[in-house]
Design an enzyme around this catalytic site. Structure first.
Site, PDB file in Angstrom:
ATOM      1  N   GLY A  18       0.805  -1.203   0.000  1.00  0.00           N
ATOM      2  CA  GLY A  18       0.000   0.000   0.000  1.00  0.00           C
ATOM      3  C   GLY A  18       0.848   1.267   0.000  1.00  0.00           C
ATOM      4  O   GLY A  18       1.709   1.459  -0.863  1.00  0.00           O
ATOM      5  N   ASP A  64       4.325  -9.929  13.365  1.00  0.00           N
ATOM      6  CA  ASP A  64       2.871  -9.858  13.281  1.00  0.00           C
ATOM      7  C   ASP A  64       2.425  -8.913  14.387  1.00  0.00           C
ATOM      8  O   ASP A  64       2.490  -9.264  15.570  1.00  0.00           O
ATOM      9  CB  ASP A  64       2.267 -11.257  13.476  1.00  0.00           C
ATOM     10  CG  ASP A  64       0.752 -11.270  13.390  1.00  0.00           C
ATOM     11  OD1 ASP A  64       0.133 -10.189  13.459  1.00  0.00           O
ATOM     12  OD2 ASP A  64       0.174 -12.368  13.273  1.00  0.00           O
ATOM     13  N   VAL A  65       1.996  -7.704  14.021  1.00  0.00           N
ATOM     14  CA  VAL A  65       1.720  -6.685  15.033  1.00  0.00           C
ATOM     15  C   VAL A  65       0.562  -7.059  15.949  1.00  0.00           C
ATOM     16  O   VAL A  65       0.407  -6.473  17.023  1.00  0.00           O
ATOM     17  CB  VAL A  65       1.448  -5.307  14.388  1.00  0.00           C
ATOM     18  CG1 VAL A  65       2.676  -4.830  13.629  1.00  0.00           C
ATOM     19  CG2 VAL A  65       0.211  -5.344  13.485  1.00  0.00           C
ATOM     20  N   TYR A 158     -14.143  -1.134   9.590  1.00  0.00           N
ATOM     21  CA  TYR A 158     -12.932  -0.355   9.335  1.00  0.00           C
ATOM     22  C   TYR A 158     -13.007   0.992  10.044  1.00  0.00           C
ATOM     23  O   TYR A 158     -12.051   1.422  10.697  1.00  0.00           O
ATOM     24  CB  TYR A 158     -12.762  -0.162   7.827  1.00  0.00           C
ATOM     25  CG  TYR A 158     -11.604   0.733   7.442  1.00  0.00           C
ATOM     26  CD1 TYR A 158     -10.326   0.220   7.314  1.00  0.00           C
ATOM     27  CD2 TYR A 158     -11.806   2.094   7.194  1.00  0.00           C
ATOM     28  CE1 TYR A 158      -9.261   1.041   6.953  1.00  0.00           C
ATOM     29  CE2 TYR A 158     -10.753   2.921   6.838  1.00  0.00           C
ATOM     30  CZ  TYR A 158      -9.488   2.386   6.722  1.00  0.00           C
ATOM     31  OH  TYR A 158      -8.436   3.207   6.367  1.00  0.00           O
ATOM     32  N   LYS A 162     -10.479   2.642  13.030  1.00  0.00           N
ATOM     33  CA  LYS A 162      -9.739   3.893  12.879  1.00  0.00           C
ATOM     34  C   LYS A 162     -10.221   4.962  13.859  1.00  0.00           C
ATOM     35  O   LYS A 162      -9.418   5.782  14.329  1.00  0.00           O
ATOM     36  CB  LYS A 162      -9.851   4.394  11.436  1.00  0.00           C
ATOM     37  CG  LYS A 162      -9.227   3.452  10.404  1.00  0.00           C
ATOM     38  CD  LYS A 162      -7.749   3.184  10.682  1.00  0.00           C
ATOM     39  CE  LYS A 162      -7.093   2.376   9.568  1.00  0.00           C
ATOM     40  NZ  LYS A 162      -5.665   2.095   9.826  1.00  0.00           N
TER      41      LYS A 162
END
Length: 263
Positions: A18, A64-65, A158, A162
């Site tokens: 991205g 892997d966060v 989503y 956020k």
């Protein structure tokens, strides 16, 4: 304007997907020492090889966060290699379910995107902040999105992730300010890239019988500046908030969207 990011140790999650590559290259161009962290090591190593070719000092590590142990191991490895962590840029994230509603989104879909976009950032902040506090210096940039500022039909999960990240950012900024740590939130709008060109634009073309250029122009009408953001626009915002030029800015939401979230 001199950003003074040369030799700063910058940890970037999600550096190779991205907007990640543009953000990573921007810090490399400033002469920062980079720690590239994510799950797709093939993509990360390819980017790291490119950067090393331009003499950028980089370290790659699988992380892997969503796993606290991975985040802690990343922080420890960075400190062992470079001795400090100056900047954390949390780019890693996902889009979650698209087009569903609150009543059709499954619990599993909701939890997965919240874990990645929100808990993942918390895990990384939790891992790096103790060393920043010890040195009385640190910059944290959480990359969110404008759907976490206005909400969006069909993107509930989503948006929730956020919106939550904004709260984490603001609370952490209040807590860490006394330790000379800035914590801020960059909110990209639609960015002209693969997803925009392969999904958004074709959908507008089909619905309105437009050419590609006409579809892009139609989409841009939603923004005050009448243009779509680039990944370089987002990267520049991250550079600014990671530098001491922005030393008196903390806990803010910075939309990079051509004027959509404020309309």
């Amino acid at each position: 304007m001199e950003l003074q990011l040369a030799k700063k140790v910058v940890v970037i999650t999600g550096p190779a997907k991205g907007m990640g590559p543009a953000i990573t290259r921007a810090f490399a161009d400033e002469g920062s020492r980079l720690v590239l962290a994510g799950r797709d090591m093939a993509a990360i190593e390819a980017l790291a090889l490119e950067l090393r070719g331009s003499r950028a000092e980089t370290m790659s590590i699988r992380c892997d966060v969503t796993q606290p142990a991975d985040a802690e191991a990343l922080a420890a490895a960075t400190l062992e290699c470079f001795g400090q962590i100056d900047v954390l840029v949390n780019v890693a994230g996902g889009t979650g379910p698209v087009g569903g509603t609150t009543w059709t989104t499954t619990t599993e879909e909701f939890e997965q995107i919240v874990e990645l976009n929100l808990t993942g950032c918390f895990n990384m902040m939790h891992a790096v902040m103790p060393s920043m506090i010890e040195r009385r210096y640190g910059k944290i940039v959480n990359v969110g999105g404008t759907f976490g500022m206005r909400g969006r039909s069909g993107r509930m999960a989503y948006s929730a992730s956020k919106w939550g990240l904004r709260g984490v950012t603001k609370s952490a900024a209040l807590e860490a300010g006394r330790h000379n740590i800035n914590v801020n939130y960059v909110a990209p709008g639609m960015v002209d890239g693969e997803r925009f060109r392969t999904k958004v634009v074709p959908d507008v073309m089909r619905r309105l019988s437009l050419s590609e250029d006409e579809a892009v122009a139609h989409h841009a009408q939603d923004y005050a500046l009448q243009r779509i953001s680039s990944d370089a626009d987002v990267a520049n915002a991250c550079l600014f908030l990671a530098s001491d030029v922005s030393r008196q800015i903390t806990g803010v939401d910075l939309p990079v969207d051509g004027g959509w979230a404020m309309l």
